[in-house]
Design an enzyme around this catalytic site. Structure first.
Site, PDB file in Angstrom:
ATOM      1  N   HIS A   1       0.914 -25.645  -6.234  1.00 30.64           N
ATOM      2  CA  HIS A   1       1.006 -26.719  -5.234  1.00 30.64           C
ATOM      3  C   HIS A   1       1.383 -26.155  -3.877  1.00 30.64           C
ATOM      4  CE1 HIS A   1       5.337 -27.162  -4.307  1.00 30.64           C
ATOM      5  NE2 HIS A   1       5.549 -26.715  -5.538  1.00 30.64           N
ATOM      6  N   CYS A   2       1.014 -26.875  -2.841  1.00 37.42           N
ATOM      7  CA  CYS A   2       1.458 -26.571  -1.473  1.00 37.42           C
ATOM      8  C   CYS A   2       2.114 -27.845  -0.930  1.00 37.42           C
ATOM      9  CB  CYS A   2       0.308 -26.076  -0.601  1.00 37.42           C
ATOM     10  SG  CYS A   2      -1.079 -27.226  -0.426  1.00 37.42           S
ATOM     11  N   TRP A   3       2.056 -28.066   0.372  1.00 41.60           N
ATOM     12  CA  TRP A   3       2.739 -29.230   0.948  1.00 41.60           C
ATOM     13  C   TRP A   3       1.973 -30.524   0.695  1.00 41.60           C
ATOM     14  CZ3 TRP A   3       6.574 -31.997   2.097  1.00 41.60           C
ATOM     15  CH2 TRP A   3       6.524 -33.034   3.020  1.00 41.60           C
TER      16      TRP A   3
END
Length: 372
Positions: free
Chosen positions: A107-109
């Site tokens: 995941h990222c932001w």
């Protein structure tokens, strides 16, 4: 490609089995992250700043080109890092390495380009990759929702020095459903609460940890009630220590705080002199300078005269008289707080002890659960 984008609920369920890879920058991760996640940053903080500026001031394509320059040089290292991470996890679990066991969660932001890029690379190498729809932002939405739910709490109250924290720790050791707020906050709640503790997490990280604990202990409670229906009603409750909304620099989220303030309270009732002796011994091991600084922090509320007396007693090595002044102040504060509750504690809810007897208190609470 065999990359699967999943919801936050599914993501957290799989996080019990597979590694969560947080590809945000080191600064983002250090501020707050999903508990248990591993930091695998696609960009450094400076690289993130440069690509972000290019995206805003020039174009998406320009930002991607700049990002590819950074990404290209890191590809092999990232693959090897994840490979070692997953292999170590497989060895710890004593399971065979299969394609399925090489699954990872990324995941990222916002669930955008950063997670997509790393997911593509890991998928290309042969990992089974799941990405989080909406990224860390969707996780934070999930966290906030946990504080709006209603929980069956039994609040463990009592004046300062009653050993509430030790009782919470003992109940947890014995397998009871508890939330240890002070452990999560790295703070004991008073002006002296930081003594002997690690630095406090950020407010955001505290909320992340607290939301995760709420889910775990609520599930624990549901499972225990399913196996023993007699534990419904008052006996089947999550024990949590009575706190002010602020614990050091951190705040208990409003929704959860309202639930706590309307929950039933069990008061540990221990004589003043016994609590005083316990506190003088407990805090007497810390440096005088730290104690003086803590007293000064509350001098406006304590009053100039009492502040001066408390410090003078301390400098004369009379810890008991120093803490007598402080304990009277905290007793007064706690008494007011109890009266302001939605359901003020009643005398029948007291657990009376002649001293700080953790065994007696925990046994009383456990026996109440067994007979509820």
């Amino acid at each position: 490609m065999n990359i699967q984008k999943i919801t936050i609920e599914h993501f957290l369920e799989l996080a019990n089995q597979y590694r969560v890879l947080d590809v945000r920058s080191p600064g983002e991760f250090a501020h707050a992250h999903i508990p248990g996640a591993y930091s695998l940053p696609l960009f450094t903080d400076e690289e993130r700043k440069i690509t972000g500026t290019a995206y805003k001031q020039e174009s998406r394509k320009t930002a991607i080109k700049i990002g590819l320059e950074y990404f290209g040089a890191k590809m092999r290292k990232m693959v090897e890092e994840v490979e070692n991470l997953v292999s170590a996890g497989n060895r710890e679990a004593e399971i065979n390495k299969t394609v399925f066991q090489n699954s990872v969660l990324v995941h990222c932001w916002r669930g955008g380009m950063r997670s997509a890029g790393v997911a593509w690379l890991l998928d290309l190498y042969g990992f089974k990759v799941y990405t989080l729809a909406g990224g860390y932002k969707s996780y934070r939405q999930w966290v906030r929702l946990q504080f709006e739910k209603k929980y069956n709490f039994t609040i463990l109250g009592g004046y300062t020095g009653s050993g509430k924290t030790l009782v919470i720790q003992e109940l947890k050791r014995l397998g009871m459903a508890v939330i240890d707020l002070e452990k999560l906050a790295n703070h004991k709640g008073s002006a002296f609460g930081a003594f002997g503790e690690n630095p406090q997490p950020s407010q955001e990280m505290f909320e992340n940890l607290l939301a995760g604990e709420l889910v775990v202990v609520n599930r624990q409670l549901i499972d225990s009630e399913a196996s023993d229906p007699s534990l419904n009603d008052a006996g089947g409750a999550i024990h949590i220590e009575d706190e002010s909304q602020r614990i050091g620099l951190l705040n208990i989220p409003n929704g959860l705080w309202k639930t706590m303030r309307s929950s039933s309270v069990r008061i540990i009732d221990i004589p003043f002199e016994e609590r005083l002796g316990y506190l003088a011994e407990e805090y007497g091991k810390f440096k005088k300078e730290d104690i003086v600084n803590a007293i000064i922090r509350i001098q406006k509320r304590l009053g100039g005269h009492e502040t001066k007396n408390a410090i003078n007693y301390l400098l004369e090595n009379d810890y008991k008289e120093c803490f007598r002044i402080l304990l009277k102040y905290y007793d007064k504060c706690y008494g007011k707080a109890m009266l302001n509750r939605e359901n003020p504690p009643v005398l029948s809810n007291k657990i009376t002890c002649t001293g700080v007897d953790i065994k007696t208190i925990t046994n009383t609470l456990i026996n109440e659960r067994a007979t509820a």
